[in-house]
Write a protein that holds these residues in place. Structure first.
Motif, PDB file in Angstrom:
ATOM      1  N   MET A 145       0.820  -1.202   0.000  1.00  0.00           N
ATOM      2  CA  MET A 145       0.000   0.000   0.000  1.00  0.00           C
ATOM      3  C   MET A 145       0.855   1.255   0.000  1.00  0.00           C
ATOM      4  O   MET A 145       1.967   1.268   0.515  1.00  0.00           O
ATOM      5  CB  MET A 145      -0.889   0.038   1.259  1.00  0.00           C
ATOM      6  N   GLY A 146       0.268   2.328  -0.539  1.00  0.00           N
ATOM      7  CA  GLY A 146       0.865   3.643  -0.389  1.00  0.00           C
ATOM      8  C   GLY A 146       2.019   3.914  -1.329  1.00  0.00           C
ATOM      9  O   GLY A 146       2.086   3.403  -2.451  1.00  0.00           O
ATOM     10  N   VAL A 147       2.957   4.734  -0.855  1.00  0.00           N
ATOM     11  CA  VAL A 147       4.105   5.139  -1.653  1.00  0.00           C
ATOM     12  C   VAL A 147       5.194   4.084  -1.501  1.00  0.00           C
ATOM     13  O   VAL A 147       5.607   3.765  -0.385  1.00  0.00           O
ATOM     14  CB  VAL A 147       4.625   6.518  -1.206  1.00  0.00           C
ATOM     15  N   ARG A 157       0.634  -1.455 -10.613  1.00  0.00           N
ATOM     16  CA  ARG A 157      -0.431  -0.741  -9.913  1.00  0.00           C
ATOM     17  C   ARG A 157      -1.759  -1.482 -10.056  1.00  0.00           C
ATOM     18  O   ARG A 157      -2.193  -1.788 -11.169  1.00  0.00           O
ATOM     19  CB  ARG A 157      -0.554   0.664 -10.507  1.00  0.00           C
ATOM     20  N   LEU A 158      -2.402  -1.779  -8.927  1.00  0.00           N
ATOM     21  CA  LEU A 158      -3.695  -2.447  -8.955  1.00  0.00           C
ATOM     22  C   LEU A 158      -4.844  -1.439  -8.951  1.00  0.00           C
ATOM     23  O   LEU A 158      -5.804  -1.587  -9.703  1.00  0.00           O
ATOM     24  CB  LEU A 158      -3.838  -3.386  -7.752  1.00  0.00           C
ATOM     25  N   CYS A 159      -4.752  -0.443  -8.074  1.00  0.00           N
ATOM     26  CA  CYS A 159      -5.836   0.536  -7.968  1.00  0.00           C
ATOM     27  C   CYS A 159      -5.334   1.739  -7.179  1.00  0.00           C
ATOM     28  O   CYS A 159      -4.295   1.676  -6.523  1.00  0.00           O
ATOM     29  CB  CYS A 159      -7.062  -0.068  -7.279  1.00  0.00           C
ATOM     30  N   GLU A 160      -6.099   2.819  -7.246  1.00  0.00           N
ATOM     31  CA  GLU A 160      -5.768   3.988  -6.444  1.00  0.00           C
ATOM     32  C   GLU A 160      -6.078   3.721  -4.979  1.00  0.00           C
ATOM     33  O   GLU A 160      -6.897   2.859  -4.635  1.00  0.00           O
ATOM     34  CB  GLU A 160      -6.570   5.208  -6.921  1.00  0.00           C
ATOM     35  N   ARG A 161      -5.424   4.495  -4.124  1.00  0.00           N
ATOM     36  CA  ARG A 161      -5.682   4.406  -2.687  1.00  0.00           C
ATOM     37  C   ARG A 161      -5.621   5.818  -2.126  1.00  0.00           C
ATOM     38  O   ARG A 161      -4.587   6.469  -2.194  1.00  0.00           O
ATOM     39  CB  ARG A 161      -4.641   3.515  -2.017  1.00  0.00           C
ATOM     40  N   ARG A 162      -6.729   6.306  -1.619  1.00  0.00           N
ATOM     41  CA  ARG A 162      -6.792   7.654  -1.053  1.00  0.00           C
ATOM     42  C   ARG A 162      -6.950   7.573   0.457  1.00  0.00           C
ATOM     43  O   ARG A 162      -7.717   6.747   0.961  1.00  0.00           O
ATOM     44  CB  ARG A 162      -7.953   8.441  -1.657  1.00  0.00           C
ATOM     45  N   HIS A 259      -2.311  12.469  -3.118  1.00  0.00           N
ATOM     46  CA  HIS A 259      -2.863  11.695  -4.224  1.00  0.00           C
ATOM     47  C   HIS A 259      -1.924  10.615  -4.769  1.00  0.00           C
ATOM     48  O   HIS A 259      -2.366   9.713  -5.472  1.00  0.00           O
ATOM     49  CB  HIS A 259      -3.257  12.623  -5.382  1.00  0.00           C
ATOM     50  N   ASP A 260      -0.649  10.701  -4.475  1.00  0.00           N
ATOM     51  CA  ASP A 260       0.307   9.788  -5.105  1.00  0.00           C
ATOM     52  C   ASP A 260       0.455   8.498  -4.298  1.00  0.00           C
ATOM     53  O   ASP A 260       1.540   8.120  -3.875  1.00  0.00           O
ATOM     54  CB  ASP A 260       1.664  10.472  -5.254  1.00  0.00           C
ATOM     55  N   THR A 261      -0.661   7.851  -4.029  1.00  0.00           N
ATOM     56  CA  THR A 261      -0.633   6.568  -3.342  1.00  0.00           C
ATOM     57  C   THR A 261      -1.478   5.583  -4.120  1.00  0.00           C
ATOM     58  O   THR A 261      -2.362   5.960  -4.886  1.00  0.00           O
ATOM     59  CB  THR A 261      -1.161   6.679  -1.899  1.00  0.00           C
ATOM     60  N   ALA A 262      -1.222   4.306  -3.902  1.00  0.00           N
ATOM     61  CA  ALA A 262      -1.947   3.279  -4.649  1.00  0.00           C
ATOM     62  C   ALA A 262      -1.775   1.948  -3.932  1.00  0.00           C
ATOM     63  O   ALA A 262      -1.092   1.840  -2.916  1.00  0.00           O
ATOM     64  CB  ALA A 262      -1.417   3.190  -6.084  1.00  0.00           C
TER      65      ALA A 262
END
Length: 303
Positions: A145-147, A157-162, A259-262
């Motif tokens: 997760m994350g950065v 990358r699987l998906c965004e993470r906010r 925003h730069d996490t996933a």
């Protein structure tokens, strides 16, 4: 290598019936095939073929020898076929590790679906919030997760993470909603496994250390504390999306959301990537959205 060449020449002569046919099949000269068979006979100390100008015929020793040689070449073809199938079908043991809650909720169902499609695959899943060393601990894939930190691993990358800063209506009845990061010092903050909260200010990543009145290394426990009005919490979207949509939680400080996490599938760099790794990662990328909760509304913060 020479012995294999001699055996192959002998087997092909017997199979095709003539030295010239064997030579054409192996793309060499007839004299070369004849020389290889003669060398094999000298090596074994027996005659394998009766030769006449019109035909060849196996000796008793030749009949025994060719039968064993056929098994050798059949085994070699089976081995090559097995390697070819291994390159096209996922099989063998696949070891995957993931953060506990995300893995249990979203990764495990997809991996189980994948194994239904490939029952010859053996799967071992390990859920932990500890950072696992893939190579040292013998895992094929990690869901992170994350950065990401720089490494020699491959990341897909699987998906965004906010991440959202959230509080309940009960909490905001006794405390004002913060609009700047400096105001966090005036609030009760609930922290999970990280002591700092992550934000973005003027396009730059910023970590803010908050004073905690509650801490725990469990996402569900942190969510429960926030829902019960114990303070503000920073939690990822897949925890809070349903509660933001229902209004049970309120998001604040959204202009500072990083925003730069996933969510990433991470695996070791290999010259020839195993089909079980490649196909599972592709499957996760293609299907992860089908199991994730609906994203929160574009803006959930009230002023």
């Amino acid at each position: 290598m020479q012995r294999w060449d001699r055996i192959e020449a002998f087997v092909e002569v017997v199979r095709l019936g003539t030295f010239s046919a064997a030579a054409r099949h192996l793309k060499v000269s007839t004299s070369h095939i004849s020389r290889l068979v003669s060398q094999l006979e000298n090596q074994l100390g027996v005659q394998l073929l009766y030769r006449t100008t019109r035909q060849i015929r196996l000796t008793d020793a030749g009949a025994i020898y060719v039968e064993h040689c056929r098994h050798l070449f059949d085994g070699l073809r089976d081995a090559e076929q097995a390697i070819s199938e291994l390159q096209s079908k996922p099989r063998g043991l696949l070891k995957l590790t993931s953060a506990t809650t995300f893995g249990e909720r979203y990764i495990a169902p997809l991996v189980n679906n994948f194994q239904c499609l490939h029952p010859q695959l053996e799967v071992h899943m390990h859920f932990t919030n500890r950072r696992v060393e893939l190579i040292e601990e013998g895992f094929d894939i990690a869901i992170r997760m994350g950065v990401l930190k720089d490494s020699t691993l491959i990341a897909k990358r699987l998906c965004e993470r906010r991440e959202y800063i959230v509080g309940s209506w009960a909490y905001f009845r006794q405390a004002p909603r913060p609009h700047t990061l400096s105001e966090l010092s005036q609030h009760r903050c609930l922290i999970g496994s990280r002591p700092n909260w992550l934000f973005e200010v003027n396009g730059q990543r910023r970590e803010v250390k908050v004073e905690s009145c509650w801490s725990g290394n469990s996402g569900p426990a942190l969510l429960d504390a926030a829902l019960k009005g114990l303070g503000l919490a920073q939690l990822p979207d897949y925890y809070v999306a349903p509660y933001l949509a229902s209004g049970e939680l309120i998001a604040v400080l959204e202009p500072f959301q990083h925003h730069d996490t996933a969510v990433w599938a991470v695996y070791p760099r290999h010259r020839h990537l195993s089909p079980k790794i490649r196909q599972l990662v592709d499957y996760l990328v293609a299907n992860i959205d089908s199991v994730l909760p609906s994203p929160p509304p574009a803006s959930t913060q009230s002023h």
